[in-house]
Design a protein around this motif. Structure first.
Motif, PDB file in Angstrom:
ATOM      1  N   ASN A 173       9.239  32.456 -44.016  1.00  0.00           N
ATOM      2  CA  ASN A 173       9.518  32.077 -45.382  1.00  0.00           C
ATOM      3  C   ASN A 173       9.722  33.327 -46.215  1.00  0.00           C
ATOM      4  OD1 ASN A 173       8.465  31.522 -48.269  1.00  0.00           O
ATOM      5  ND2 ASN A 173       8.847  29.481 -47.444  1.00  0.00           N
ATOM      6  N   TYR A 175       9.341  30.130 -39.459  1.00  0.00           N
ATOM      7  CA  TYR A 175      10.500  29.623 -38.735  1.00  0.00           C
ATOM      8  C   TYR A 175      10.735  30.420 -37.457  1.00  0.00           C
ATOM      9  CZ  TYR A 175      11.782  27.418 -43.210  1.00  0.00           C
ATOM     10  OH  TYR A 175      11.784  26.664 -44.372  1.00  0.00           O
ATOM     11  N   LYS A 177      16.271  25.457 -34.639  1.00  0.00           N
ATOM     12  CA  LYS A 177      15.381  26.178 -35.548  1.00  0.00           C
ATOM     13  C   LYS A 177      14.134  25.330 -35.773  1.00  0.00           C
ATOM     14  CE  LYS A 177      15.497  28.872 -39.823  1.00  0.00           C
ATOM     15  NZ  LYS A 177      16.359  29.315 -40.946  1.00  0.00           N
ATOM     16  N   GLU A 189      10.777  21.168 -47.825  1.00  0.00           N
ATOM     17  CA  GLU A 189      11.493  22.447 -47.805  1.00  0.00           C
ATOM     18  C   GLU A 189      11.809  22.871 -46.379  1.00  0.00           C
ATOM     19  OE1 GLU A 189      10.542  27.176 -48.722  1.00  0.00           O
ATOM     20  OE2 GLU A 189       9.257  25.615 -49.607  1.00  0.00           O
ATOM     21  N   GLU A 226      14.670  20.950 -44.865  1.00  0.00           N
ATOM     22  CA  GLU A 226      15.974  21.356 -45.389  1.00  0.00           C
ATOM     23  C   GLU A 226      16.493  22.615 -44.699  1.00  0.00           C
ATOM     24  OE1 GLU A 226      15.344  21.837 -49.546  1.00  0.00           O
ATOM     25  OE2 GLU A 226      15.267  19.678 -49.968  1.00  0.00           O
ATOM     26  N   ASN A 227      15.586  23.406 -44.124  1.00  0.00           N
ATOM     27  CA  ASN A 227      15.967  24.699 -43.566  1.00  0.00           C
ATOM     28  C   ASN A 227      15.790  24.803 -42.057  1.00  0.00           C
ATOM     29  OD1 ASN A 227      16.550  26.451 -46.057  1.00  0.00           O
ATOM     30  ND2 ASN A 227      14.586  25.515 -46.570  1.00  0.00           N
TER      31      ASN A 227
END
Length: 392
Positions: free
Chosen positions: A36, A204, A211, A251, A254-255
């Motif tokens: 992050n 991540y 991912k 969040e 979304e990533n």
């Protein structure tokens, strides 16, 4: 695809075309683990190498088609419950008495599952430090020499949860030392930090074609003996109010393609669930989690599927003390492509006894173990290979 290099730095090799007149032009793109952007874990996201790409005129129609095909993947994520290598723990004393050989404490079958997983995640239930003082009014406090982090390295652990009720046992100094110790060892972390932004941050992993995001929170203790992180205060990510936790999950979704939430929750020593475990577990999946893994209770709790996604309520102790009890590893076998992801949940049965963890290998004992899990779970079945399915 299993671990093939340190820290899972997986290279994605792009095949480039030959130039006219026989001159070859190559290119490559190194895919790094990413954190992050607001979290400082002792390393920054690596800049992707800028590769010189061949001109459009030199790319054939066949190569263009190949480059747009989805990447197929096959990954295993492995999870354990509580691990304690506090200097005062029986487990640590046993490890030292066996020449610091972790395979004398956790048998080779279990270690092999951990080491061969693409990502191995455990709950680190103590701080690494030689500083600080035990907080008052707490029955059990733990602290381990930073050198004990080699246990995690030997087990093949990649990332840990620090969101638990022992991370602040020796105060702020010991917590900050823990962050530094793990960073220096190259082991990633979620669930605690120098402030709330870091404690609640998402980690991540960029794997080829997939991912994966990890988040961890804690909701335990009747009294707030373990300090919660705040805007300018080190501590753990406390999630009694799950609002921020749900925001982080949204969040992450979304990533990332796949989101795992690791929760410290429940009541110690019981197999039944608190109502909030059920509502929060479902809420996490509604927010975007693809799997929820829990611990804290020092015993196993049941398994459920919600909207087809697994919730393992508690992995209990893994290597924590000398008591005799069931334990296990949970493995998420993730296959497919980014647009068509399949998850298979598998459990690896074991027993913790006398500061050792031993794989349960006989079919009869395995079946008995699986039946115990089914009896405390919610409409599941477990086959002879430990694969868990939603029976509803």
């Amino acid at each position: 695809m299993k671990k093939s290099s340190l820290n899972h730095r997986i290279a994605a090799v792009l095949i480039c075309a030959a130039a006219i007149a026989g001159i070859m032009t190559g290119c490559g793109n190194k895919i790094e683990h990413t954190v992050n952007a607001n979290a400082d874990q002792g390393n920054n996201t690596a800049e992707e190498a800028k590769a010189e790409a061949p001109s459009e005129e030199l790319i054939s129609a066949e190569e263009s088609t190949e480059n747009t095909e989805p990447v197929e993947f096959d990954y295993t994520l492995c999870f354990s419950g509580d691990v304690c290598a506090s200097d005062s723990a029986y487990t640590t004393a046993y490890w030292k008495s066996n020449g610091e050989d972790i395979t004398k404490c956790i048998d080779e079958t279990m270690v092999s599952h951990m080491q061969s997983a693409d990502i191995c995640f455990v709950n680190n239930e103590f701080p690494y430090s030689l500083r600080g003082s035990a907080i008052p009014y707490k029955d059990y406090t733990y602290r381990g020499n930073p050198e004990n982090v080699k246990i995690l390295k030997d087990l093949g652990v990649d990332i840990v949860s620090l969101a638990n009720n022992h991370m602040f046992d020796y105060g702020e100094e010991a917590l900050l030392d823990t962050l530094e110790t793990l960073d220096n060892a190259g082991i990633k972390r979620v669930g605690a930090g120098k402030d709330l932004e870091e404690a609640s941050s998402i980690y991540y992993y960029d794997l080829e074609g997939l991912k994966v995001a990890f988040i961890s929170g804690t909701r335990v203790e009747w009294q707030m003996l373990t300090r919660e992180a705040a805007e300018n205060q080190p501590g753990v990510f406390r999630t009694v109010d799950p609002t921020l936790l749900y925001e982080r999950v949204k969040e992450a979704k979304e990533n990332a393609d796949y989101v795992v939430v690791y929760m410290h929750w429940g009541i110690e020593g019981v197999t039944y669930l608190e109502d909030y475990q059920l509502t929060t577990g479902n809420g996490l999946i509604d927010a975007g989690a693809d799997a929820v893994i829990g611990d804290h209770t020092h015993c196993l709790q049941g398994i459920d599927f919600y909207k087809g996604k697994p919730i393992v309520y508690s992995l209990g102790n893994y290597w924590f003390n000398g008591k005799t009890m069931d334990t296990m590893l949970a493995e998420l076998h993730i296959t497919g492509t980014k647009d068509n992801i399949s998850t298979e949940l598998k459990i690896v049965p074991a027993v913790q006894s006398g500061c050792q963890v031993k794989y349960i290998e006989t079919p009869y004992e395995q079946e008995s173990f699986y039946n115990r899990m089914i009896s405390m779970s919610y409409g599941i079945s477990i086959d002879k290979n430990g694969v868990v399915s939603d029976a509803d």
